[in-house]
Design a protein around this motif. Structure first.
Motif, PDB file in Angstrom:
ATOM      1  N   ILE A 118       0.975  -1.278   0.118  1.00 21.69           N
ATOM      2  CA  ILE A 118       0.141  -0.048   0.016  1.00 21.69           C
ATOM      3  C   ILE A 118       0.756   0.978   0.035  1.00 21.69           C
ATOM      4  CG2 ILE A 118      -1.667   1.267   1.580  1.00 21.69           C
ATOM      5  CD1 ILE A 118      -3.069  -1.428   1.909  1.00 21.69           C
ATOM      6  N   TYR A 119       1.895   1.341   1.013  1.00 19.55           N
ATOM      7  CA  TYR A 119       2.813   2.382   0.939  1.00 19.55           C
ATOM      8  C   TYR A 119       3.422   2.677  -0.257  1.00 19.55           C
ATOM      9  CZ  TYR A 119       2.441   1.066   5.880  1.00 19.55           C
ATOM     10  OH  TYR A 119       2.241   0.750   7.010  1.00 19.55           O
ATOM     11  N   THR A 120       4.086   1.518  -1.387  1.00 22.84           N
ATOM     12  CA  THR A 120       4.398   1.690  -2.348  1.00 22.84           C
ATOM     13  C   THR A 120       3.443   2.134  -3.563  1.00 22.84           C
ATOM     14  OG1 THR A 120       5.828  -0.322  -1.778  1.00 22.84           O
ATOM     15  CG2 THR A 120       5.947   0.384  -4.113  1.00 22.84           C
ATOM     16  N   ILE A 121       2.344   1.738  -3.488  1.00 21.61           N
ATOM     17  CA  ILE A 121       1.302   2.090  -4.352  1.00 21.61           C
ATOM     18  C   ILE A 121       1.125   3.954  -4.104  1.00 21.61           C
ATOM     19  CG2 ILE A 121      -1.034   1.912  -5.044  1.00 21.61           C
ATOM     20  CD1 ILE A 121      -0.750  -0.999  -5.088  1.00 21.61           C
ATOM     21  N   ILE A 122       0.956   4.122  -2.938  1.00 18.50           N
ATOM     22  CA  ILE A 122       0.709   5.369  -2.513  1.00 18.50           C
ATOM     23  C   ILE A 122       1.909   6.378  -3.248  1.00 18.50           C
ATOM     24  CG2 ILE A 122       0.672   7.284  -0.817  1.00 18.50           C
ATOM     25  CD1 ILE A 122      -0.739   5.508   0.992  1.00 18.50           C
ATOM     26  N   GLY A 123       3.062   5.771  -3.278  1.00 22.90           N
ATOM     27  CA  GLY A 123       4.309   6.548  -4.063  1.00 22.90           C
ATOM     28  C   GLY A 123       4.223   6.391  -5.146  1.00 22.90           C
ATOM     29  N   GLY A 124       3.592   5.365  -5.827  1.00 20.68           N
ATOM     30  CA  GLY A 124       3.472   5.044  -7.302  1.00 20.68           C
ATOM     31  C   GLY A 124       2.314   5.946  -7.998  1.00 20.68           C
ATOM     32  N   LEU A 125       1.267   6.220  -6.939  1.00 20.26           N
ATOM     33  CA  LEU A 125       0.050   7.244  -7.532  1.00 20.26           C
ATOM     34  C   LEU A 125       0.672   8.536  -7.533  1.00 20.26           C
ATOM     35  CD1 LEU A 125      -2.944   5.411  -5.733  1.00 20.26           C
ATOM     36  CD2 LEU A 125      -2.310   5.443  -8.256  1.00 20.26           C
ATOM     37  N   SER A 126       1.581   8.857  -6.458  1.00 14.32           N
ATOM     38  CA  SER A 126       1.907  10.163  -6.467  1.00 14.32           C
ATOM     39  C   SER A 126       2.989  10.660  -7.706  1.00 14.32           C
ATOM     40  CB  SER A 126       2.775  10.455  -5.184  1.00 14.32           C
ATOM     41  OG  SER A 126       2.029  10.117  -3.973  1.00 14.32           O
ATOM     42  N   ILE A 127       3.849   9.698  -7.898  1.00 12.29           N
ATOM     43  CA  ILE A 127       4.966   9.935  -9.157  1.00 12.29           C
ATOM     44  C   ILE A 127       4.118   9.989 -10.387  1.00 12.29           C
ATOM     45  CG2 ILE A 127       5.340   7.331  -9.405  1.00 12.29           C
ATOM     46  CD1 ILE A 127       8.438   8.458 -10.144  1.00 12.29           C
ATOM     47  N   SER A 128       2.924   9.390 -10.332  1.00  7.26           N
ATOM     48  CA  SER A 128       2.265   9.300 -11.638  1.00  7.26           C
ATOM     49  C   SER A 128       1.299  10.533 -11.760  1.00  7.26           C
ATOM     50  CB  SER A 128       1.141   8.082 -11.688  1.00  7.26           C
ATOM     51  OG  SER A 128       1.850   7.065 -11.125  1.00  7.26           O
ATOM     52  N   ALA A 129       1.220  11.368 -10.770  1.00  6.10           N
ATOM     53  CA  ALA A 129       0.176  12.764 -10.542  1.00  6.10           C
ATOM     54  C   ALA A 129      -1.100  12.307 -10.719  1.00  6.10           C
ATOM     55  CB  ALA A 129       0.667  13.515 -11.935  1.00  6.10           C
ATOM     56  N   PHE A 130      -1.422  11.247  -9.862  1.00  2.00           N
ATOM     57  CA  PHE A 130      -2.817  10.927  -9.725  1.00  2.00           C
ATOM     58  C   PHE A 130      -3.444  12.273  -8.883  1.00  2.00           C
ATOM     59  CE2 PHE A 130      -6.407   8.012  -9.773  1.00  2.00           C
ATOM     60  CZ  PHE A 130      -5.878   7.407 -10.794  1.00  2.00           C
ATOM     61  N   PRO A 131      -4.652  12.703  -9.180  1.00  2.00           N
ATOM     62  CA  PRO A 131      -5.618  13.465  -8.527  1.00  2.00           C
ATOM     63  C   PRO A 131      -5.492  13.145  -7.117  1.00  2.00           C
ATOM     64  CG  PRO A 131      -6.677  13.573 -10.330  1.00  2.00           C
ATOM     65  CD  PRO A 131      -5.417  12.386 -10.465  1.00  2.00           C
ATOM     66  N   LEU A 132      -5.259  14.071  -6.046  1.00  2.00           N
ATOM     67  CA  LEU A 132      -5.399  13.748  -4.747  1.00  2.00           C
ATOM     68  C   LEU A 132      -3.942  13.417  -4.072  1.00  2.00           C
ATOM     69  CD1 LEU A 132      -8.825  12.451  -3.761  1.00  2.00           C
ATOM     70  CD2 LEU A 132      -8.043  14.750  -3.765  1.00  2.00           C
ATOM     71  N   PHE A 133      -3.059  13.187  -4.890  1.00  2.00           N
ATOM     72  CA  PHE A 133      -1.607  12.828  -4.615  1.00  2.00           C
ATOM     73  C   PHE A 133      -0.702  13.817  -4.962  1.00  2.00           C
ATOM     74  CE2 PHE A 133      -4.257   8.857  -4.703  1.00  2.00           C
ATOM     75  CZ  PHE A 133      -3.674   8.076  -3.633  1.00  2.00           C
ATOM     76  N   SER A 134       0.477  13.963  -4.164  1.00  2.00           N
ATOM     77  CA  SER A 134       1.336  14.899  -4.206  1.00  2.00           C
ATOM     78  C   SER A 134       1.828  15.242  -5.779  1.00  2.00           C
ATOM     79  CB  SER A 134       2.507  14.835  -3.498  1.00  2.00           C
ATOM     80  OG  SER A 134       3.378  13.712  -3.803  1.00  2.00           O
TER      81      SER A 134
END
Lengths: 80, 594
Positions: free
Chosen positions: B346-362
């Motif tokens: 889950i932590y890695t996917i959060i990082g993955g969604l953030s690097i992919s610029a998914f809305p609601l992620f950094s």
């Protein structure tokens, strides 16, 4: 292990169908969404970015694999 | 006022020295204290110029504090806290010291007010981080570390050459905005600026000078790679913003970089190397943004560097945890880990969604600002290329890596969640990644220029969702093509690797052969043979003349002795007779004389 069960629930066929439904919805909503930031022609075409995302994915995979097969990829002991 | 400025690097460079003297919980507490203190030093820091020292003829400035240096110092010290928590369990003091000096070096660069100070800390970074590679203690990492040093020494020397050239023209070492325009240096000043830019982009990992990055990071220790993913390239981005903003060449280099990293990531099997290629891709956005140089672009780049450090380190923490627990990070050897390491997933996917610029992620609030800056300037080719790279980023980091490690083919690997400190660090990283995606205003307030950008407009959010979710569709449709193979990919490290091999071959074969065959022969004919001839002549002189003289003297003495022996019969009447004869002869001679 609750977490594992939750993850396994996400891998069922129903979730897959919902995911396809979301994709259809994405394109449909794109017809009515307000457009303020038009940078170029693609921004005016509904569903443009859906097509773009899908083709980008396909192009990246195919071109990279082609480059890999034609010289970039080597055996792991290539430098040894 | 001066009392409010405490250079945060002091905690890392001087405070760190005590780490080897402490043990157990005290050491862990002390390390945490240092990194938190360094962060607080940045929080209370007022803007201005501090720590100015005269050294020989130069003015060294260690504390140049403005909005830009402060926002980078914020993220560097936050990352210091996360990285140190992640590596608390490490027993090797050397590894801790290397990490502390590495972070300290990057803070030194951040606050440097002159090129000499910048160069000093620049080199501290290179020479401390190489130990994070070497402490892995496997032969591959030793070799990789040496190549890493080779690249960085080369880059450092180019930078130094630029600095010296610039100083010889301007007589000034102050760091100021010195963009390089055009494609090739036209005059001597252009050459100086070009060399400085070249030195910086070595560290930013710009191809063809960036091969050290995917070479060294996967070879680094479990915790070392987490530090390395954050500092070297982003310090270079900071230096580029400060000195080279608006250098057009960077736009091209950055866009090429963004695509290049994505292409290599498709081929890559080692998950940590795949992430390393995505650092190159993401830093490409930043380098391109620096080249554009508008206020919006610089804001975007700064925000992106800030978010990037958090999500990239989170990704590296996740994959390094897998490496720590299972002993491998190769996608061909992993699979089915969702049963044993679901939280790490889950932590890695959060990082993955953030690097992919998914809305609601950094990543969404920072990458979109950088890309929109290109749209605003109507650089459509760059805009489209960066959008393409966004799809590629999600394809690999958001989909491929999690899929092949946690799902894919279940290889029945025995695993469990990593130690508690590692997990806490990943939780903090995750909170930052989601938090910044939602509450982005505090970050925007830290940016160097006033922000006129709203990330969550309906169209923009929708555009991103379409790209990402249809990439996901493509991923699952082409999944068969994406299964990894146990290969490595050729990169420009081919040149040092093969070059070193070539040098060894050259030394062992042609050079050694020439030495023994040609030079040896020449030596024999020109030097050895004549010397022998001279020696023989000398020998003849010695035997015939010198020895002959001695011999003949000896022979003469012997003959003389034999003659004397005739008289020395030992009988007294013979002696008496000789003496009488002698006296008679004497008398006869005297008489004859007169």
């Amino acid at each position: 292990m609750k977490l594992v069960n939750m993850i396994e629930t996400l891998r069922t066929k129903t979730v897959k169908k919902i995911a396809y439904g979301i994709l259809v919805l994405l394109v449909m909503v794109d017809f009515i969404i307000p457009r303020h930031e038009v940078h170029f022609f693609g921004d005016k075409i509904p569903g443009f970015w859906s097509l773009f995302g899908f083709s980008a994915c396909v192009v990246i995979i195919i071109v990279s694999k082609w480059l890999g097969k034609n010289g970039l990829m080597k055996d792991e002991d290539y430098y040894d | 006022m001066i009392n409010d400025f405490i250079h945060p690097a002091v905690f890392y460079l001087l405070g760190g020295l005590l780490i080897p003297l402490l043990r157990g919980k005290v050491k862990q507490g002390y390390m945490l204290l240092l990194v938190v203190a360094a962060f607080l030093a940045v929080v209370i820091m007022p803007q201005g110029t501090y720590g100015v020292y005269e050294f020989l003829n130069w003015k060294l400035t260690f504390g140049n504090v403005d909005k830009l240096s402060k926002v980078f110092a914020y993220i560097f010290t936050i990352m210091g806290v996360i990285g140190v928590i992640y590596s608390l369990h490490v027993q090797n003091d050397g590894e801790h010291l290397a990490a502390f000096y590495y972070v300290g070096g990057s803070l030194g660069v951040t606050f440097a007010g002159d090129f000499l100070t910048l160069f000093l800390f620049w080199e501290i970074m290179a020479f401390s981080s190489v130990f994070l590679v070497w402490y892995r203690k496997i032969p591959a990492s030793v070799a990789s570390g040496f190549r890493y040093l080779l690249w960085h020494v080369a880059g450092g020397l180019i930078l130094l050459a630029g600095i010296i050239l610039y100083y010889s023209i301007s007589g000034d070492l102050t760091i100021r905005h010195l963009p390089f325009h055009g494609w090739w240096p036209g005059d001597i000043e252009g050459m100086a600026l070009f060399l400085i830019l070249l030195g910086f982009i070595f560290n930013a990992g710009v191809p063809p000078f960036g091969a050290w990055l995917p070479d060294a990071y996967p070879a680094a220790t479990v915790t070392g790679a987490v530090f390395m993913s954050a500092y070297t390239t982003k310090t270079a981005v900071y230096a580029l913003i400060r000195v080279c903003a608006g250098s057009e060449i960077l736009i091209i280099l950055g866009v090429v970089m963004a695509i290049y990293g994505v292409v290599y990531a498709v081929l890559e099997n080692d998950a940590r190397r795949l992430l390393a290629y995505h650092i190159i891709s993401q830093v490409g956005y930043m380098v391109a943004g620096v080249g554009l140089g508008t206020q919006m672009a610089i804001n975007g780049v700064t925000a992106h560097a800030f978010c990037h450090i958090l999500y990239k380190s989170l990704l590296f923490m996740g994959i390094s945890s897998v490496l720590y627990v299972t002993g491998t990070a190769k996608l061909t050897e992993l699979g089915g880990l969702y049963k044993t390491m679901p939280r790490t997933m889950i932590y890695t996917i959060i990082g993955g969604l953030s690097i992919s610029a998914f809305p609601l992620f950094s990543g969404f609030v920072s990458k979109s600002m950088t890309v929109t800056a290109f749209g605003e300037e109507h650089l459509m080719w760059a805009f489209i290329a960066l959008m393409l790279a966004s799809a590629g980023t999600f394809l690999h980091t958001g989909l491929k890596v999690p899929y092949f490690i946690w799902f894919g083919k279940d290889r029945g690997i025995k695993a469990q969640e990593p130690p508690r400190n590692m997990e806490i660090a990943m939780i903090i990283g995750s909170i930052f990644c989601i938090g910044l995606g939602i509450f982005y205003q505090p970050l925007y307030a830290l940016l160097p220029y006033p922000v006129h950008f709203a990330p969550y407009t309906a169209y923009h959010t929708w555009e991103t969702l379409q790209i990402l979710l249809f990439t996901q569709l493509g991923f699952f449709l082409l999944l068969k093509k994406l299964w990894c193979e146990n290969t490595i990919s050729l990169d420009t490290d081919w040149f040092p690797r093969k070059g070193a091999k070539g040098l060894m071959w050259f030394s062992n074969k042609p050079l050694a052969n020439t030495e023994t065959n040609f030079i040896g022969e020449v030596y024999e004919f020109i030097i050895q043979k004549p010397i022998m001839k001279v020696a023989q002549l000398m020998q003849t002189i010695d035997t015939v003349i010198v020895d002959g003289t001695v011999h003949n003297l000896g022979r003469f003495t012997i003959a003389w002795s034999r003659m004397i022996l005739l008289f020395q019969s030992g009988q007294i009447h013979h002696y008496a007779m000789f003496m009488t004869a002698g006296v008679v002869a004497l008398i006869v001679m005297i008489v004859r004389l007169f």
